[in-house]
Write an enzyme that holds these catalytic residues in place. Structure first.
Site, mmCIF file in Angstrom:
data_model
loop_
_atom_site.group_PDB
_atom_site.id
_atom_site.type_symbol
_atom_site.label_atom_id
_atom_site.label_comp_id
_atom_site.label_asym_id
_atom_site.label_seq_id
_atom_site.Cartn_x
_atom_site.Cartn_y
_atom_site.Cartn_z
ATOM 1 N N LYS A 180 0.847 -1.203 0.000
ATOM 2 C CA LYS A 180 0.000 0.000 0.000
ATOM 3 C C LYS A 180 0.878 1.248 0.000
ATOM 4 O O LYS A 180 2.080 1.175 0.310
ATOM 5 C CB LYS A 180 -0.905 -0.024 1.234
ATOM 6 C CG LYS A 180 -0.167 0.030 2.560
ATOM 7 C CD LYS A 180 -1.098 -0.231 3.739
ATOM 8 C CE LYS A 180 -0.327 -0.250 5.045
ATOM 9 N NZ LYS A 180 -1.142 -0.735 6.173
ATOM 10 N N TYR A 232 15.142 30.919 6.111
ATOM 11 C CA TYR A 232 13.944 31.666 6.526
ATOM 12 C C TYR A 232 13.910 31.818 8.040
ATOM 13 O O TYR A 232 14.214 30.882 8.779
ATOM 14 C CB TYR A 232 12.682 30.909 6.092
ATOM 15 C CG TYR A 232 12.384 31.008 4.617
ATOM 16 C CD1 TYR A 232 12.120 32.254 4.021
ATOM 17 C CD2 TYR A 232 12.338 29.869 3.827
ATOM 18 C CE1 TYR A 232 11.822 32.331 2.664
ATOM 19 C CE2 TYR A 232 12.049 29.944 2.481
ATOM 20 C CZ TYR A 232 11.788 31.176 1.899
ATOM 21 O OH TYR A 232 11.495 31.263 0.571
HETATM 22 C C1 LIG Z 1 -0.545 -1.834 6.841
HETATM 23 C C2 LIG Z 1 -1.221 -3.080 7.214
HETATM 24 C C3 LIG Z 1 -0.478 -4.243 7.467
HETATM 25 C C4 LIG Z 1 1.042 -4.268 7.476
HETATM 26 O O1 LIG Z 1 1.561 -3.713 8.673
HETATM 27 P P1 LIG Z 1 3.156 -3.649 8.910
HETATM 28 O O2 LIG Z 1 3.272 -3.185 10.316
HETATM 29 O O3 LIG Z 1 3.678 -2.651 7.943
HETATM 30 O O4 LIG Z 1 3.678 -4.999 8.664
HETATM 31 C C5 LIG Z 1 -1.182 -5.420 7.695
HETATM 32 N N1 LIG Z 1 -2.527 -5.451 7.702
HETATM 33 C C6 LIG Z 1 -3.269 -4.339 7.492
HETATM 34 C C7 LIG Z 1 -4.749 -4.441 7.501
HETATM 35 C C8 LIG Z 1 -2.645 -3.141 7.249
HETATM 36 O O5 LIG Z 1 -3.383 -2.034 7.041
#
Ligand SMILES: *Cc1c(COP(=O)(O)O)cnc(C)c1O
Length: 398
Positions: free
Chosen positions: A38, A290
């Protein structure tokens, strides 16, 4: 046009493969490992990373929008793609057409998918879904009491097929919190089992659960008893970072308990680099940036870097962060601008325009990690990595 501005992120193919292999070994051959890609693969580049992982044997990928799913489908036509965030109004048609598998927990998810199936005249059991049960995250997922009504709609004859039952742990780095959620989850699974729906996977756990000796390993046994297999969804560890507190080991040692932390040797996949483009000397009392928040207390050599907060270099790092130049730490001088950052190189001999500056990564045996940057910003490596802007080109390296 490819970018010619000297700011880029290197994505190491061999490190990604190494981490994927490590995680598969930790998961074990009985467990399906879903690669979470993702948010543009946590900032690493969705298409490139997914291709590498698929060639290394990854079959399942997790994304959090249909849009990402469609982009991923283009490069991985055979992969299973899970839309972990569920689908939104108007997306079912695309999800079905692109063979994207939705996480579902509300009746409307099922309405939309059934409608899409009807329009496409799809037969029974042709649309797999993963049903999420909320065990304390209170973000998405059905309450235990709602599960029966949902699974009733996946009975034989329905186009929908229950492929997995999943949950998500809110504190995977803390065994106690997870223990309570596991209890609720198993109770819900057992209650479902009475009604005899079939499913292939019990999907629970993230990177942290693979990196710990914790109670989630029992879920593999539960899955087996129910005629299913366990699925674990790992993200951050694929990219070489541990979600566990950096002092977790020491904390357990202090409590006199054996550490549950495994030492798998993950390797950071991403390096973020730029180059010194210009140098100047300023005299004592002269300011930089800045708000004039940096003032030279001695004759000072400053180096200009073509990277700023529009690239994801957070303003919190003004006067706090540092980069590596010639293997040494150069502190950020003054505020970070939108597209530029100035660093103090007075104590580094021989700095010249064209020198490489490392924002995240290694140089001459020194290193700076996304965790280091996260500590300075009071956040987590996840956010540091995701913050690296799309305009920073990702370059695949060995
Ligand atoms: C992001 C996510 C994961 C992965 O989590 P990590 O800590 O990056 O391994 C697993 N399951 C869901 C539903 C997620 O949203």
């Amino acid at each position: 046009m490819t970018s010619t501005r000297p700011t880029w992120a290197e994505i190491s193919r061999t490190r990604l493969i190494h981490n994927h292999d490590v995680l598969r070994r930790l998961a074990g051959s009985e467990t399906e490992l879903l690669a979470v890609v993702k948010a543009n693969a946590y900032g690493h580049g969705l298409a490139e990373c997914a291709r590498v992982l698929e060639r290394n044997g990854a079959r399942w990928f997790g994304v959090t929008s249909v849009e990402e799913g469609v982009a991923l489908r283009r490069v991985c036509p055979e992969a299973r793609i899970l839309i972990m965030s569920g689908i939104w109004a108007g997306e079912a048609e695309t999800a079905v057409e692109q063979n994207l598998t939705a996480v579902v927990w509300e009746p409307q998810h099922l309405d939309w998918l059934e409608e899409a199936a009807r329009r496409r005249r799809l037969g029974a059991g042709t649309i797999p879904v993963h049903l999420e049960i909320d065990t304390g995250m209170s973000r998405q997922g059905a309450a235990a009491r709602e599960v029966t009504a949902l699974t009733e709609r996946m009975r034989p004859g329905s186009p929908l097929r229950l492929e997995a039952v999943m949950t998500h742990f809110h504190s995977p780095d803390d065994g106690q919190g997870t223990r309570g959620q596991i209890g609720q989850f198993v109770a819900a699974l057992v209650a479902m089992e009475v009604r005899k729906p079939r499913w292939d996977f019990v999907s629970a756990g993230s990177s942290a659960n693979l990196l710990l000796h914790d109670d989630t390993t029992a879920l593999s046994g539960v899955a087996k008893q129910l005629g299913a297999r366990r699925m674990v969804r790992a993200g951050i560890a694929l990219y070489g970072y541990s979600p566990l507190p950096t002092n977790a080991d020491a904390a357990w040692g202090a409590m006199g308990e054996p550490s549950p932390v495994k030492e798998p040797g993950l390797r950071p996949v991403l390096a973020w680099k730029t180059k010194v483009t210009s140098l100047r000397e300023i005299g004592t009392g002269t300011s930089a940036g800045y708000g004039a928040t940096f003032t030279a207390h001695r004759p000072t050599q400053l180096a200009l870097l073509p990277v700023g907060y529009a690239d994801g270099l957070n303003r919190m790092l003004g006067n706090r962060g540092w980069v590596l130049i010639r293997g040494q730490r150069a502190p950020v001088a003054g505020r970070i601008s939108m597209d530029q950052t100035v660093v103090d190189v007075t104590d580094i001999a021989g700095v010249a325009a064209g020198d490489e500056a490392v924002l995240i990564g290694e140089q001459s045996g020194e290193k700076i990690t996304a965790d280091d940057m996260a500590d300075l910003r009071k956040t987590i490596a996840y956010e540091v990595l995701c913050d690296i802007a799309v305009r920073v080109p990702r370059v695949m390296v060995e």
